[in-house]
Scaffold this motif. Structure first.
Motif, PDB file in Angstrom:
ATOM      1  N   VAL A  37       0.818  -1.222   0.000  1.00 37.40           N
ATOM      2  CA  VAL A  37       0.000   0.000   0.000  1.00 37.40           C
ATOM      3  C   VAL A  37       0.850   1.270   0.000  1.00 37.40           C
ATOM      4  CG1 VAL A  37      -1.929  -1.158   1.145  1.00 37.40           C
ATOM      5  CG2 VAL A  37      -0.205   0.009   2.538  1.00 37.40           C
ATOM      6  N   TRP A  38       2.155   1.130  -0.201  1.00 35.63           N
ATOM      7  CA  TRP A  38       3.012   2.315  -0.205  1.00 35.63           C
ATOM      8  C   TRP A  38       2.639   3.314  -1.302  1.00 35.63           C
ATOM      9  CZ3 TRP A  38       8.771   0.433   0.716  1.00 35.63           C
ATOM     10  CH2 TRP A  38       8.872  -0.040   2.033  1.00 35.63           C
ATOM     11  N   LYS A  39       2.240   2.818  -2.439  1.00 39.75           N
ATOM     12  CA  LYS A  39       1.948   3.728  -3.563  1.00 39.75           C
ATOM     13  C   LYS A  39       0.806   4.673  -3.241  1.00 39.75           C
ATOM     14  CE  LYS A  39       3.679   1.329  -7.657  1.00 39.75           C
ATOM     15  NZ  LYS A  39       3.333   0.733  -8.979  1.00 39.75           N
ATOM     16  N   THR A  40      -0.168   4.215  -2.485  1.00 42.48           N
ATOM     17  CA  THR A  40      -1.356   5.027  -2.209  1.00 42.48           C
ATOM     18  C   THR A  40      -1.392   5.584  -0.793  1.00 42.48           C
ATOM     19  OG1 THR A  40      -2.587   3.015  -1.626  1.00 42.48           O
ATOM     20  CG2 THR A  40      -2.746   3.796  -3.913  1.00 42.48           C
ATOM     21  N   GLN A  41      -0.623   4.989   0.132  1.00 45.40           N
ATOM     22  CA  GLN A  41      -0.732   5.388   1.526  1.00 45.40           C
ATOM     23  C   GLN A  41       0.598   5.842   2.143  1.00 45.40           C
ATOM     24  OE1 GLN A  41      -2.838   2.440   3.864  1.00 45.40           O
ATOM     25  NE2 GLN A  41      -4.318   2.051   2.243  1.00 45.40           N
ATOM     26  N   ALA A  42       1.596   6.095   1.308  1.00 39.79           N
ATOM     27  CA  ALA A  42       2.895   6.528   1.832  1.00 39.79           C
ATOM     28  C   ALA A  42       3.586   7.432   0.816  1.00 39.79           C
ATOM     29  CB  ALA A  42       3.769   5.312   2.150  1.00 39.79           C
ATOM     30  N   SER A  43       4.555   8.196   1.303  1.00 37.93           N
ATOM     31  CA  SER A  43       5.370   9.035   0.422  1.00 37.93           C
ATOM     32  C   SER A  43       6.838   8.739   0.695  1.00 37.93           C
ATOM     33  CB  SER A  43       5.082  10.526   0.676  1.00 37.93           C
ATOM     34  OG  SER A  43       5.379  10.880   2.027  1.00 37.93           O
ATOM     35  N   GLU A  44       7.697   9.046  -0.275  1.00 38.24           N
ATOM     36  CA  GLU A  44       9.144   8.882  -0.172  1.00 38.24           C
ATOM     37  C   GLU A  44       9.592   7.426  -0.194  1.00 38.24           C
ATOM     38  OE1 GLU A  44      10.961  11.089   3.019  1.00 38.24           O
ATOM     39  OE2 GLU A  44       9.524  12.737   2.868  1.00 38.24           O
ATOM     40  N   HIS A  45       8.695   6.500  -0.514  1.00 42.22           N
ATOM     41  CA  HIS A  45       9.054   5.083  -0.546  1.00 42.22           C
ATOM     42  C   HIS A  45       8.465   4.418  -1.791  1.00 42.22           C
ATOM     43  CE1 HIS A  45      10.460   5.312   3.611  1.00 42.22           C
ATOM     44  NE2 HIS A  45       9.354   5.975   3.886  1.00 42.22           N
ATOM     45  N   LYS A  46       9.309   3.662  -2.501  1.00 40.27           N
ATOM     46  CA  LYS A  46       8.871   2.961  -3.705  1.00 40.27           C
ATOM     47  C   LYS A  46       8.804   1.465  -3.421  1.00 40.27           C
ATOM     48  CE  LYS A  46      10.973   6.358  -6.816  1.00 40.27           C
ATOM     49  NZ  LYS A  46      11.948   6.582  -7.919  1.00 40.27           N
ATOM     50  N   PRO A  47       7.621   0.866  -3.524  1.00 45.41           N
ATOM     51  CA  PRO A  47       7.466  -0.554  -3.181  1.00 45.41           C
ATOM     52  C   PRO A  47       8.274  -1.496  -4.059  1.00 45.41           C
ATOM     53  CG  PRO A  47       5.492   0.292  -4.256  1.00 45.41           C
ATOM     54  CD  PRO A  47       6.345   1.471  -3.935  1.00 45.41           C
ATOM     55  N   GLU A  48       8.588  -1.062  -5.278  1.00 47.10           N
ATOM     56  CA  GLU A  48       9.347  -1.927  -6.186  1.00 47.10           C
ATOM     57  C   GLU A  48      10.853  -1.894  -5.908  1.00 47.10           C
ATOM     58  OE1 GLU A  48       8.941   2.121  -8.174  1.00 47.10           O
ATOM     59  OE2 GLU A  48       7.664   0.760  -7.010  1.00 47.10           O
ATOM     60  N   ASP A  49      11.302  -0.983  -5.064  1.00 47.88           N
ATOM     61  CA  ASP A  49      12.729  -0.842  -4.749  1.00 47.88           C
ATOM     62  C   ASP A  49      13.090  -1.784  -3.595  1.00 47.88           C
ATOM     63  OD1 ASP A  49      15.309  -0.071  -4.166  1.00 47.88           O
ATOM     64  OD2 ASP A  49      14.895   2.079  -4.141  1.00 47.88           O
ATOM     65  N   GLU A  50      13.440  -3.023  -3.924  1.00 49.19           N
ATOM     66  CA  GLU A  50      13.732  -4.011  -2.880  1.00 49.19           C
ATOM     67  C   GLU A  50      14.981  -3.674  -2.065  1.00 49.19           C
ATOM     68  OE1 GLU A  50      13.614  -8.027  -4.223  1.00 49.19           O
ATOM     69  OE2 GLU A  50      11.486  -7.940  -4.769  1.00 49.19           O
ATOM     70  N   PRO A  51      16.051  -3.142  -2.669  1.00 46.19           N
ATOM     71  CA  PRO A  51      17.196  -2.730  -1.839  1.00 46.19           C
ATOM     72  C   PRO A  51      16.804  -1.700  -0.781  1.00 46.19           C
ATOM     73  CG  PRO A  51      17.873  -2.902  -4.121  1.00 46.19           C
ATOM     74  CD  PRO A  51      16.376  -3.052  -4.113  1.00 46.19           C
ATOM     75  N   HIS A  52      15.923  -0.782  -1.161  1.00 41.19           N
ATOM     76  CA  HIS A  52      15.433   0.217  -0.206  1.00 41.19           C
ATOM     77  C   HIS A  52      14.659  -0.459   0.920  1.00 41.19           C
ATOM     78  CE1 HIS A  52      13.519   3.810   1.422  1.00 41.19           C
ATOM     79  NE2 HIS A  52      12.338   3.255   1.217  1.00 41.19           N
ATOM     80  N   TYR A  53      13.840  -1.438   0.570  1.00 39.46           N
ATOM     81  CA  TYR A  53      13.063  -2.173   1.572  1.00 39.46           C
ATOM     82  C   TYR A  53      13.997  -2.873   2.553  1.00 39.46           C
ATOM     83  CZ  TYR A  53       9.744  -5.579   3.529  1.00 39.46           C
ATOM     84  OH  TYR A  53       8.976  -6.337   4.377  1.00 39.46           O
ATOM     85  N   ARG A  54      15.033  -3.523   2.041  1.00 34.90           N
ATOM     86  CA  ARG A  54      15.986  -4.231   2.902  1.00 34.90           C
ATOM     87  C   ARG A  54      16.709  -3.260   3.831  1.00 34.90           C
ATOM     88  NH1 ARG A  54      16.807  -6.906  -2.138  1.00 34.90           N
ATOM     89  NH2 ARG A  54      16.059  -9.081  -2.071  1.00 34.90           N
ATOM     90  N   GLU A  55      17.091  -2.098   3.300  1.00 37.47           N
ATOM     91  CA  GLU A  55      17.748  -1.089   4.129  1.00 37.47           C
ATOM     92  C   GLU A  55      16.805  -0.588   5.215  1.00 37.47           C
ATOM     93  OE1 GLU A  55      19.038   1.995   1.545  1.00 37.47           O
ATOM     94  OE2 GLU A  55      20.810   0.917   0.845  1.00 37.47           O
ATOM     95  N   LEU A  56      15.538  -0.443   4.854  1.00 38.82           N
ATOM     96  CA  LEU A  56      14.545   0.039   5.815  1.00 38.82           C
ATOM     97  C   LEU A  56      14.370  -0.959   6.965  1.00 38.82           C
ATOM     98  CD1 LEU A  56      12.553   2.367   6.286  1.00 38.82           C
ATOM     99  CD2 LEU A  56      10.841   1.048   5.039  1.00 38.82           C
ATOM    100  N   ILE A  57      14.299  -2.236   6.634  1.00 42.12           N
ATOM    101  CA  ILE A  57      14.207  -3.262   7.671  1.00 42.12           C
ATOM    102  C   ILE A  57      15.474  -3.228   8.528  1.00 42.12           C
ATOM    103  CG2 ILE A  57      14.216  -5.751   8.118  1.00 42.12           C
ATOM    104  CD1 ILE A  57      11.497  -4.764   7.351  1.00 42.12           C
ATOM    105  N   GLY A  58      16.631  -3.100   7.878  1.00 41.70           N
ATOM    106  CA  GLY A  58      17.886  -3.014   8.614  1.00 41.70           C
ATOM    107  C   GLY A  58      17.903  -1.819   9.546  1.00 41.70           C
TER     108      GLY A  58
END
Length: 259
Positions: A109-130
């Motif tokens: 739901v990042w595309k519709t309910q969040a800003s500054e985050h791209k759901p398709e960017d998996e490296p970004h997701y991993r960094e965020l979890i880290g």
């Protein structure tokens, strides 16, 4: 928080037998499980982040903790309202980490309910979890557990997470240099965690501490709850710290230009 929030405890390794881990799992998934694709990425990111953090500090997490992925912003907000009396989260907020729990707004739901985050960017997701895992690690060593009342130390709490998670190497690599070049650098440490360049600025502050004072200083700083105590650990004044940090950033910029 809704019927769907009935707690379901599930060991990460049991949820995905393909995850090989010679250590005992230290987290449990709770609440409504995300779909298999997101769950697999979450598990992979948790394990990668755990290894990175424990290698960095040379010490394991102190306690087990929960992990919960919220399916939409409404229930994400309900969690924050119940735990910290925060009525509504800001759109850029998609995750949180404290000593006993890591939470995440589903990337579905990042595309519709969040800003500054791209759901398709998996490296970004991993960094965020880290990043959030560093908060968990830090929270388990801090007297507060959840950094309540530590707003003035936001630069340390967030900077540590940015630096250790690797976000300073990719997402926010040049932010501190840009902030100083444009005259946007912080005038006080209490204001460092604010504005467009906050992630890179605070991450570079912790990087400077690590390089100048060493890893043991970061261990000691994770236990402090007040600005003055942080400066005592480093045996430096706030003014001297800010001057030294700015010089550190400028020297790094010169090395980049030379290369």
């Amino acid at each position: 928080m809704g019927d769907f929030m009935a707690v379901l405890l599930l060991c990460v390794v049991c949820a995905n037998p393909s995850v090989q881990n010679t250590q005992q799992p230290i987290w449990k998934i709770v609440g409504t499980l995300p779909d298999k694709q997101e769950l697999d990425l979450l598990q992979e990111s948790l394990e990668t982040g755990r290894k990175r953090i424990e290698h960095f500090f040379g010490k394991p997490f102190l306690n087990s903790f929960e992990v919960e992925v919220f399916p939409d912003r409404t229930v994400f907000d309900q969690y924050f309202a119940k735990r910290w009396k925060v009525p509504k989260t800001q759109s850029w907020m998609v995750a949180s980490g404290v000593g006993d729990k890591l939470t995440m707004l589903s990337r579905k739901v990042w595309k519709t309910q969040a800003s500054e985050h791209k759901p398709e960017d998996e490296p970004h997701y991993r960094e965020l979890i880290g990043h959030e895992l560093v908060h968990v690690y830090h929270g388990q060593r801090n007297p507060t557990g959840d950094f309540e009342g530590m707003d003035d130390l936001g630069w340390l709490v967030e900077g540590l997470a940015v630096y250790v998670s690797g976000q300073l190497d990719r997402s926010h690599r040049l932010a501190a240099q840009d902030a100083i070049r444009l005259g946007k650098g912080p005038r006080t440490l209490a204001n460092a965690w604010s504005g467009k360049y906050r992630y890179g600025v605070c991450g570079s502050m912790v990087q400077w501490i690590d390089q100048k004072w060493g890893r043991a200083s970061l261990d000691a700083l994770m236990k402090v709850t007040r600005q003055e105590d942080a400066m005592k650990v480093l045996e430096i004044s706030e003014k001297e710290f800010l001057i030294g940090w700015e010089q550190f950033v400028k020297m790094a910029q010169q090395k980049t230009i030379v290369k």
